[in-house]
Design an enzyme around this catalytic site. Structure first.
Site, PDB file in Angstrom:
ATOM      1  N   LYS A   1      43.976  38.385  43.587  1.00 56.99           N
ATOM      2  CA  LYS A   1      44.094  37.125  42.858  1.00 56.99           C
ATOM      3  C   LYS A   1      42.748  36.373  42.800  1.00 56.99           C
ATOM      4  O   LYS A   1      41.801  36.738  43.489  1.00 56.99           O
ATOM      5  CB  LYS A   1      45.178  36.259  43.500  1.00 56.99           C
ATOM      6  CG  LYS A   1      46.584  36.894  43.421  1.00 56.99           C
ATOM      7  CD  LYS A   1      47.003  37.263  42.011  1.00 56.99           C
ATOM      8  CE  LYS A   1      48.506  37.389  41.820  1.00 56.99           C
ATOM      9  NZ  LYS A   1      49.089  38.631  42.349  1.00 56.99           N
TER      10      LYS A   1
HETATM   11  C1  LIG Z   1      50.806  38.414  42.653  1.00 58.38           C
HETATM   12  C2  LIG Z   1      51.974  37.777  42.020  1.00 58.38           C
HETATM   13  C3  LIG Z   1      53.067  37.291  42.749  1.00 58.38           C
HETATM   14  C4  LIG Z   1      53.321  37.548  44.191  1.00 58.38           C
HETATM   15  O1  LIG Z   1      52.299  37.499  45.017  1.00 58.38           O
HETATM   16  P1  LIG Z   1      52.169  38.328  46.391  1.00 58.38           P
HETATM   17  O2  LIG Z   1      51.250  37.439  47.132  1.00 58.38           O
HETATM   18  O3  LIG Z   1      51.538  39.651  46.044  1.00 58.38           O
HETATM   19  O4  LIG Z   1      53.500  38.443  47.017  1.00 58.38           O
HETATM   20  C5  LIG Z   1      54.062  36.598  42.074  1.00 58.38           C
HETATM   21  N1  LIG Z   1      54.016  36.429  40.763  1.00 58.38           N
HETATM   22  C6  LIG Z   1      53.006  36.896  40.016  1.00 58.38           C
HETATM   23  C7  LIG Z   1      53.009  36.646  38.540  1.00 58.38           C
HETATM   24  C8  LIG Z   1      51.968  37.603  40.611  1.00 58.38           C
HETATM   25  O5  LIG Z   1      50.989  38.099  39.863  1.00 58.38           O
END
Ligand SMILES: *Cc1c(COP(=O)(O)O)cnc(C)c1O
Length: 398
Positions: free
Chosen positions: A186
């Site tokens: 992210k």
């Molecule tokens: C990455 C992501 C999540 C969840 O995140 P994690 O930290 O990997 O559990 C939820 N929604 C979206 C759209 C994402 O891209």
């Protein structure tokens, strides 16, 4: 897109401060931790940087969504409207609180189609969950109006659009609550982690206890805490929070590089005959972590992808339509309701019904959409070379 591209001395310094005390847990140990509270510090930073009253860190973005839904009172008997194009975490979180995910079409914003949301509302609908995919946003005015009219909760999944804005407000702070993920890919990362943001003190207080076994955090020490309700362990560790603290300080740098690189690459792709780009409800608010583009036909898009692969420039491009993680077509485990433990009957029935539900509008868009991930490390020269090669490879097959 990813903060891991800028990992360095700042992260090491923050983590080392935690390692020096040896207190890796975010609660308790007040003496030995010598004033080091990385999780608390990161929560304060989140409220300041994103402009919300409260922030509760969690162990992941998925845990943040689950926590937010629990705190908002979403559970058995409730339906949550979510988009057909998202990450699997959306339905995982909804199912985990006992609610029914209602998948609906997206539009050219690549996020919830307000008309599809309206058409899906039933007496059981409790919440609408827009997912701000690939760095940009849903039409929040339209969704907010629908939620107000029908007395629904608006929960934003802003996991993929950290730093994006809509009409001056940070994505994730517009609805009743919003979430970020700080997983490894992210915009800013903790390694693993997430956060719930809200302006509602009651929702925050519930999130705070829910993520730590229901502890009310009002006792003189952990042993004296009461448990007003049952919670779970969705705590972040001090090590993870320390990484996030270094990263959040670099967010403005990440965003300005992302925007610059995105615009330069776009200037090449704009020259492809017939190409279009995703609709961005507030152009100024695009976090620019991806450049999402569409060709006029599915066949043309597939030919362009093959041509990009041949030219050696497909890496970093995503054709979500054929991707196991992000689009309904490939979610067989969901459509077959395959879980390890037994689902609630209404949940199982709703999932099996997805086998025959048409997502024609989404298909027509997603089958023509490619998203190019924007790297923070590209030099101007590299972007020019990439842009020229992509332009030539796509144009060649049109
Ligand atoms: C990455 C992501 C999540 C969840 O995140 P994690 O930290 O990997 O559990 C939820 N929604 C979206 C759209 C994402 O891209």
């Amino acid at each position: 897109m990813p903060g891991f591209e800028f990992f360095g001395d700042e992260e090491r310094k923050e983590v080392n401060e935690v390692l020096e005390t040896g207190i890796l847990m975010r609660y308790g140990f007040d003496g030995p931790r010598k004033g080091i509270w990385k999780s608390k510090e990161l929560e304060t930073a989140v409220t300041q940087v994103f402009g919300c009253n409260h922030a509760q860190l969690t162990s992941s973005g998925t845990a943040a969504l689950t926590t937010a839904m629990a705190a908002l009172g979403i559970g058995v008997g409730d339906e949550v409207i979510m988009p057909s194009f998202t990450f699997v975490a959306s339905f995982e979180a909804i199912l985990s609180v006992g609610a029914v995910p209602v998948l609906v079409d997206i539009d050219e914003t690549l996020t919830l189609d307000p008309a599809a949301v309206k058409a899906a509302i039933t007496s059981k609908t409790k919440c609408v969950m827009p997912v701000h995919m690939c760095g940009s946003m849903a039409d929040m005015d339209a969704l907010q109006q629908i939620c107000t009219e029908h007395h629904l909760i608006l929960l934003e999944d802003a996991c993929q659009s950290i730093g994006g804005t809509y009409k001056g407000k940070k994505l994730g702070t517009i609805g009743h609550a919003g979430t970020f993920s700080f997983d490894f890919v992210k915009t800013i990362t903790c390694g693993e982690g997430g956060v719930v943001m809200t302006n509602d003190k009651d929702v925050y207080t519930k999130c705070d206890a829910y993520t730590d076994h229901g502890h009310d955090h009002l006792g003189v020490d952990r042993g004296a805490d009461l448990h007003p309700f049952i919670g779970y362990n969705f705590r972040i560790s001090e090590l993870h929070a320390a990484v996030g603290l270094a990263q959040i300080k670099k967010l403005d740098t990440f965003l300005s590089i992302q925007r610059k690189n995105n615009k330069l690459l776009r200037s090449y792709l704009e020259q492809v005959p017939g190409i279009s780009f995703r609709v961005v409800p507030d152009e100024d608010g695009d976090s620019c972590s991806f450049l999402s583009w569409m060709l006029p036909t599915e066949a043309g898009t597939k030919a362009a992808i093959e041509s990009l692969k041949e030219a050696g420039v497909f890496a970093g491009n995503f054709y979500w339509y054929a991707n196991n993680w992000h689009y309904i077509t490939k979610w067989d485990h969901l459509k077959n309701a395959i879980t390890l433990n037994r689902l609630h009957d209404a949940q199982a029935a709703a999932l099996l019904a997805l086998q025959t539900k048409s997502f024609a509008k989404s298909d027509a868009i997603m089958s023509r959409t490619v998203s190019t991930a924007i790297s923070l490390l590209w030099t101007e020269e590299q972007i020019k070379e990439k842009g020229e090669k992509m332009l030539a490879a796509i144009t060649k097959v049109l």
